[in-house]
Motif scaffolding. Structure first.
Motif, PDB file in Angstrom:
ATOM      1  N   GLY A  29       0.870  -1.197  -0.216  1.00 45.75           N
ATOM      2  CA  GLY A  29      -0.260  -0.084   0.365  1.00 45.75           C
ATOM      3  C   GLY A  29       0.511   1.143   0.035  1.00 45.75           C
ATOM      4  O   GLY A  29       0.158   2.486   0.070  1.00 45.75           O
ATOM      5  N   PHE A  30       2.720   0.960  -0.141  1.00 48.19           N
ATOM      6  CA  PHE A  30       3.022   2.511   0.194  1.00 48.19           C
ATOM      7  C   PHE A  30       2.345   3.415  -1.158  1.00 48.19           C
ATOM      8  O   PHE A  30       2.586   2.983  -2.428  1.00 48.19           O
ATOM      9  CB  PHE A  30       4.616   1.971  -0.684  1.00 48.19           C
ATOM     10  N   SER A  31       2.274   4.049  -0.873  1.00 52.82           N
ATOM     11  CA  SER A  31       1.732   5.291  -2.248  1.00 52.82           C
ATOM     12  C   SER A  31       2.948   6.845  -1.981  1.00 52.82           C
ATOM     13  O   SER A  31       3.719   7.277  -0.681  1.00 52.82           O
ATOM     14  CB  SER A  31       0.299   6.153  -1.284  1.00 52.82           C
ATOM     15  N   PHE A  32       2.861   7.490  -2.709  1.00 48.55           N
ATOM     16  CA  PHE A  32       4.063   8.226  -3.066  1.00 48.55           C
ATOM     17  C   PHE A  32       3.187   9.499  -3.661  1.00 48.55           C
ATOM     18  O   PHE A  32       2.880   9.808  -5.103  1.00 48.55           O
ATOM     19  CB  PHE A  32       5.157   8.136  -4.295  1.00 48.55           C
ATOM     20  N   VAL A  33       3.163  10.810  -2.973  1.00 48.63           N
ATOM     21  CA  VAL A  33       2.592  12.133  -3.389  1.00 48.63           C
ATOM     22  C   VAL A  33       3.897  12.985  -3.537  1.00 48.63           C
ATOM     23  O   VAL A  33       4.812  13.823  -2.305  1.00 48.63           O
ATOM     24  CB  VAL A  33       1.383  12.422  -2.272  1.00 48.63           C
ATOM     25  N   GLY A  34       4.072  13.481  -4.861  1.00 46.86           N
ATOM     26  CA  GLY A  34       4.708  14.298  -4.877  1.00 46.86           C
ATOM     27  C   GLY A  34       3.798  15.941  -4.648  1.00 46.86           C
ATOM     28  O   GLY A  34       3.219  16.686  -5.163  1.00 46.86           O
ATOM     29  N   TYR A  35       4.862  16.628  -4.173  1.00 46.97           N
ATOM     30  CA  TYR A  35       3.748  18.648  -4.373  1.00 46.97           C
ATOM     31  C   TYR A  35       4.931  19.044  -4.562  1.00 46.97           C
ATOM     32  O   TYR A  35       6.236  19.425  -4.522  1.00 46.97           O
ATOM     33  CB  TYR A  35       3.604  18.636  -2.489  1.00 46.97           C
ATOM     34  N   GLY A  36       4.763  20.080  -5.641  1.00 48.00           N
ATOM     35  CA  GLY A  36       5.206  21.141  -6.825  1.00 48.00           C
ATOM     36  C   GLY A  36       4.930  21.998  -7.425  1.00 48.00           C
ATOM     37  O   GLY A  36       3.731  22.043  -7.630  1.00 48.00           O
ATOM     38  N   ARG A  37       5.293  23.589  -7.900  1.00 45.88           N
ATOM     39  CA  ARG A  37       4.900  23.924  -9.048  1.00 45.88           C
ATOM     40  C   ARG A  37       4.303  23.913  -9.508  1.00 45.88           C
ATOM     41  O   ARG A  37       3.978  24.331 -10.731  1.00 45.88           O
ATOM     42  CB  ARG A  37       5.539  25.324  -8.699  1.00 45.88           C
ATOM     43  N   ARG A  38       4.787  22.578 -10.681  1.00 45.25           N
ATOM     44  CA  ARG A  38       4.735  21.686 -11.935  1.00 45.25           C
ATOM     45  C   ARG A  38       3.085  21.687 -12.310  1.00 45.25           C
ATOM     46  O   ARG A  38       2.520  21.414 -11.398  1.00 45.25           O
ATOM     47  CB  ARG A  38       5.220  20.624 -12.428  1.00 45.25           C
ATOM     48  N   ASP A  39       2.901  22.781 -12.850  1.00 47.07           N
ATOM     49  CA  ASP A  39       1.118  22.040 -13.588  1.00 47.07           C
ATOM     50  C   ASP A  39       0.917  20.820 -14.254  1.00 47.07           C
ATOM     51  O   ASP A  39       0.660  20.315 -15.047  1.00 47.07           O
ATOM     52  CB  ASP A  39       0.636  22.920 -14.550  1.00 47.07           C
ATOM     53  N   TRP A  40       1.059  19.325 -13.230  1.00 47.39           N
ATOM     54  CA  TRP A  40       0.852  18.287 -13.363  1.00 47.39           C
ATOM     55  C   TRP A  40      -0.443  17.427 -12.572  1.00 47.39           C
ATOM     56  O   TRP A  40       0.159  17.600 -11.958  1.00 47.39           O
ATOM     57  CB  TRP A  40       2.673  17.647 -12.948  1.00 47.39           C
ATOM     58  N   ASP A  41      -0.391  16.445 -13.830  1.00 52.84           N
ATOM     59  CA  ASP A  41      -1.516  15.503 -12.845  1.00 52.84           C
ATOM     60  C   ASP A  41      -0.314  15.061 -13.151  1.00 52.84           C
ATOM     61  O   ASP A  41       0.834  14.215 -12.997  1.00 52.84           O
ATOM     62  CB  ASP A  41      -2.829  15.718 -14.139  1.00 52.84           C
ATOM     63  N   ASP A  42      -1.723  13.664 -12.042  1.00 52.70           N
ATOM     64  CA  ASP A  42      -1.470  11.937 -11.344  1.00 52.70           C
ATOM     65  C   ASP A  42      -0.278  11.250 -12.403  1.00 52.70           C
ATOM     66  O   ASP A  42       0.674  11.390 -12.568  1.00 52.70           O
ATOM     67  CB  ASP A  42      -1.819  11.555 -10.597  1.00 52.70           C
ATOM     68  N   GLU A  43      -0.731  11.762 -14.132  1.00 57.37           N
ATOM     69  CA  GLU A  43      -0.305  10.774 -15.305  1.00 57.37           C
ATOM     70  C   GLU A  43       1.124  11.245 -15.143  1.00 57.37           C
ATOM     71  O   GLU A  43       1.876  10.842 -15.794  1.00 57.37           O
ATOM     72  CB  GLU A  43      -1.024  11.044 -16.303  1.00 57.37           C
TER      73      GLU A  43
END
Lengths: 484, 303
Positions: A29-43
């Motif tokens: 169940g390990f999950s990884f969330v990136g946070y940043g200014r880029r205008d990215w979606d999950d994909e």
């Protein structure tokens, strides 16, 4: 993770996460969330993650492992001061707790410049992402060096962090000092009978701790300028190495016991009495290094033409205790050196009497025990031997031990160990704030002295072993720097 | 195992060495770094001499040569673990890099061990002031490898510094040993001496200079047909001590009141000379003293 687009994340952290998954070491169940200014979606973020894994992972790429890891990858777009972004982050984490079953256990990895620490920690607190009062589920935070820029700022940082996180939940990462290295040193010192008897002032004349990098500052101008070599690596990395090599035997390798010994020896260590004679700083100038033409520090992109930031820092540290009184420890850290090398050299006193003719032993240097940290981690022992076919000519020879050739098993990448320890809540080898503060106490007088001088650090040509004042500093004490 | 690297850097070479080492086994106990700087003509002989020296002295041998001026890059060829216990790194410098050879060599010097520079042929005028020479504690030149050995050696005498030697000197070792032991056995003092050698033979001149500096008597240097040094005569009140080698192989030794004796005194290969020279890495004081006597020996000859 904050700072996912940084160099470190792309080259080391993201691949390390994949390698851990590939070795089956990540919890389900390990999950990884990136946070940043880029205008990215999950994909888009998942694609970026994949690219960095393919380019930099150490283990082979297995699509099924990746597919499973990718299920838990998310990206939240926002700036550090963006309330909406942090609300989104909170929602995303809550959603993952549900769907992936992470049960509210979160680690926040701050792979960002120190100026961002305050803001991110405040935001995490403000938006209720952390609850210090509860032990379970856990909330941990990983911060990277530098831990402040002097004692006062380190204490200020500590106040901020500890107002939000428990002391045990703060992981200070020195990415140069892998856990394997620390453990190798502990094993060498405390599992053997051979070395301990000579590990003191009776046999050791002085100790040289070197961290040389062959690269310049590259794209890190924004980070490096104003920080310099002493704050960048001596405060954390080299003083940690000093603590490990000079400390007494801990009662056990349990976290607190090990820390107690390191704190003790750091408290006994101090800056040299004569800052004029026993410190040296330099700045590289344009030249040829390793067969490449390179720019000087002041010509690097993003560096002010009058910057006084040092790219070479060296100074003497004295340890006032029974074991080390009178044994100088010389620390040096620098960029644009001839080669990349980190090592600790214990230089031995000369033999009390040499029953040879002067000319026989002219080529005999000091016996030395060298702990090589990188590259080719290992140990070198240097001593004199007779040259065959001469009447009695004595010359230095070396005996080398390589971890890489003696143990074919590759040791895990330092970051894999670090990330795993954070997830397991296993902090023994991470310095706590007390060690950080003690290190600043050693460094602060030197930094103040340099700041007061208000002039350019001494120039050294890129690709050479540093400025003349560094050589003069050892010569004054009757020693020379090893060529590492 | 031979690894070829095109357009490379010192850091990449270092990585390649590490990799090769891990597959052939640890290189423990390399004792020094030898920097060989041959000209294109000397390259093959120098390479062979380096291999031979590497057999006696496990070491890292870096052979640096100039490449073309049309491009600017560094090429390297690593020989590790196939013929010798140490390592041979052949570096070829193209373009402007030719003038910055030390930038590639400095990172490749073995940690904290002696560095020796060897110029098999043409060498810088002042070896100890040369950039590569400065990396080294011992500098070996070879006047006999140049077009005008005699003039080269005389010029060298003007710049010679502690740590320098010339293979011309090493070639004389057997001669010097024989003459020294002869004088040990004959107590009568030498009043004068004479060395004969091929025209333009630097060794003969240096031998004469050595005898002058040690004995403090006039020693003449005379040219004949060779090959190499053909003879030494030391006159004592008792009669002459002579060592004659007319054919470059066998020598005859004569002294008062002793029958003539034959000794093998072969001219030796460069590889043997280099290996011998590498046994001692401290300053050769006797060589420096002999070089100091060289100019007056030449003048004595002319006058």
């Amino acid at each position: 993770m904050f700072g996912v687009t940084g160099d470190l994340a792309r080259k080391k952290l993201l691949p390390a996460v994949y390698d851990l998954a590939n070795r089956g070491l990540l919890p389900p169940g390990f999950s990884f969330v990136g946070y940043g200014r880029r205008d990215w979606d999950d994909e888009a973020f998942t694609d970026y993650f994949l690219e960095s894994v393919k380019a930099n992972a150490r283990t082979t790429f297995r699509p099924e492992v990746w597919r499973q890891l990718a299920e838990g990858i998310r990206f939240v777009s926002g700036a550090f001061n963006d309330d909406e972004g942090f609300e989104n982050l909170k929602r995303t984490i809550a959603e993952l707790d549900e769907s992936q079953g992470t049960e509210g256990n979160h680690a926040f990895y701050l792979s960002i410049p120190p100026v961002g620490f305050d803001q991110v920690i405040e935001q995490l607190d403000k938006h209720g992402l952390v609850d210090k009062t509860k032990k379970s589920p856990w909330n941990r935070v990983v911060i990277e060096k530098p831990f402040g820029h002097d004692l006062a700022s380190a204490q200020e940082l500590e106040r901020k962090v500890s107002s939000v996180f428990n002391t045990d939940s703060v992981f200070r990462i020195d990415h140069y000092l892998g856990k394997e290295t620390v453990q190798n040193m502990l094993a060498l010192r405390f599992a053997n009978q051979l070395f301990e008897p000579m590990w003191n002032r009776n046999y050791v004349s002085h100790v040289q701790i070197t961290m040389a990098e062959d690269i310049g500052i590259g794209g890190r101008a924004g980070y490096y300028d104003g920080i310099g070599a002493a704050r960048d690596v001596i405060q954390n990395h080299l003083l940690q190495l000093l603590a490990l090599v000079a400390m007494e035997e801990p009662a056990s390798f349990e976290a607190g016991k090990l820390r107690a010994e390191k704190e003790k020896v750091l408290a006994a260590a101090r800056a040299p009495r004569s800052l004029k004679h026993h410190t040296a700083r330099g700045q590289y100038t344009a030249g040829w290094a390793g067969a490449q033409k390179v720019r000087g520090y002041l010509e690097e992109d993003g560096i002010a033409p009058d910057s006084q930031t040092e790219t070479y820092a060296a100074f003497r540290v004295d340890i006032d205790n029974r074991r080390w009184a009178g044994v100088p420890f010389y620390l040096r850290a620098a960029k644009r050196m001839p080669r990349r090398v980190t090592e600790i050299a214990l230089m031995m006193r000369p033999a009390p009497h040499l029953p040879f003719q002067m000319s026989d032993t002219e080529q005999l240097g000091a016996n030395a025990l060298v702990l090589r940290i990188q590259p080719n981690e290992g140990i070198t022992l240097r001593f004199g031997a007779k040259v065959p076919a001469t009447p009695m000519e004595i010359r230095d020879v070396t005996m080398d031990f390589d971890y890489g050739t003696s143990f074919a098993e590759t040791s895990p990448e330092a970051y894999e160990r670090l990330i795993l320890d954070v997830l397991l809540g296993d902090p023994p080898l991470f310095p706590q704030h007390r060690e950080v503060e003690l290190s600043w106490m050693i460094l602060d007088p030197i930094l103040d002295y340099w700041a007061d001088k208000q002039h350019q650090p001494e120039a050294y040509v890129a690709g050479t072993w540093g400025p003349p004042s560094a050589a003069a500093m050892l010569e004054r004490d009757g020693f020379v720097w090893r060529r590492p | 195992m031979i690894t070829t690297l095109k357009d490379t850097t010192s850091a990449q070479i270092q990585n390649a060495i590490t990799k090769a080492r891990q597959s052939v086994g640890a290189a423990s106990g390399m004792v020094f770094t030898l920097l060989a700087i041959p000209t294109a003509d000397d390259y093959d002989d120098a390479f062979d001499a380096c291999l031979a020296a590497g057999r006696e002295h496990p070491s890292r041998i870096i052979i640096a040569t100039d490449g073309s001026t049309r491009t600017e890059r560094l090429d390297a060829e690593l020989h590790i673990g196939d013929e010798i216990p140490g390592e041979v790194i052949a570096l070829k410098f193209h373009g402007e890099l030719m003038h910055h050879k030390t930038s590639a060599m400095l990172p490749l010097l073995l940690p904290d061990s002696p560095v020796i520079a060897w110029w098999p042929g043409r060498a810088p005028e002042d070896a100890s002031a040369d950039r590569i020479g400065k990396l080294a504690g011992r500098r070996i030149t070879d006047a006999m490898g140049t077009d005008d050995p005699l003039a080269t050696l005389v010029a060298r005498a003007g710049t010679v510094a502690p740590g320098d030697t010339d293979l011309t000197w090493t070639r004389l070792t057997p001669w010097r040993a024989l003459l020294a032991s002869a004088l040990d056995n004959h107590q009568s003092p030498v009043v004068s001496g004479r060395v004969t050698a091929a025209n333009n033979n630097a060794g003969g001149l240096l031998l004469a200079a050595w005898l002058r500096s040690r004995l403090g008597v006039p020693v003449d240097f005379e040219a004949d047909g060779g090959p190499g040094v053909t003879g030494v005569t030391l006159s004592t009140e008792d009669g002459d001590i002579t060592l004659k080698r007319p054919d470059g192989k066998m020598a005859t030794f004569t002294a008062p009141r002793t029958p003539p004796r034959s000794v093998a005194l072969r001219r030796r290969e460069v590889s043997a000379l280099l290996s011998e020279e590498l046994r001692r890495l401290d300053t050769d004081k006797v060589f420096l003293e002999s070089m100091a006597c060289l100019p007056s020996t030449v003048n004595g000859n002319e006058g």
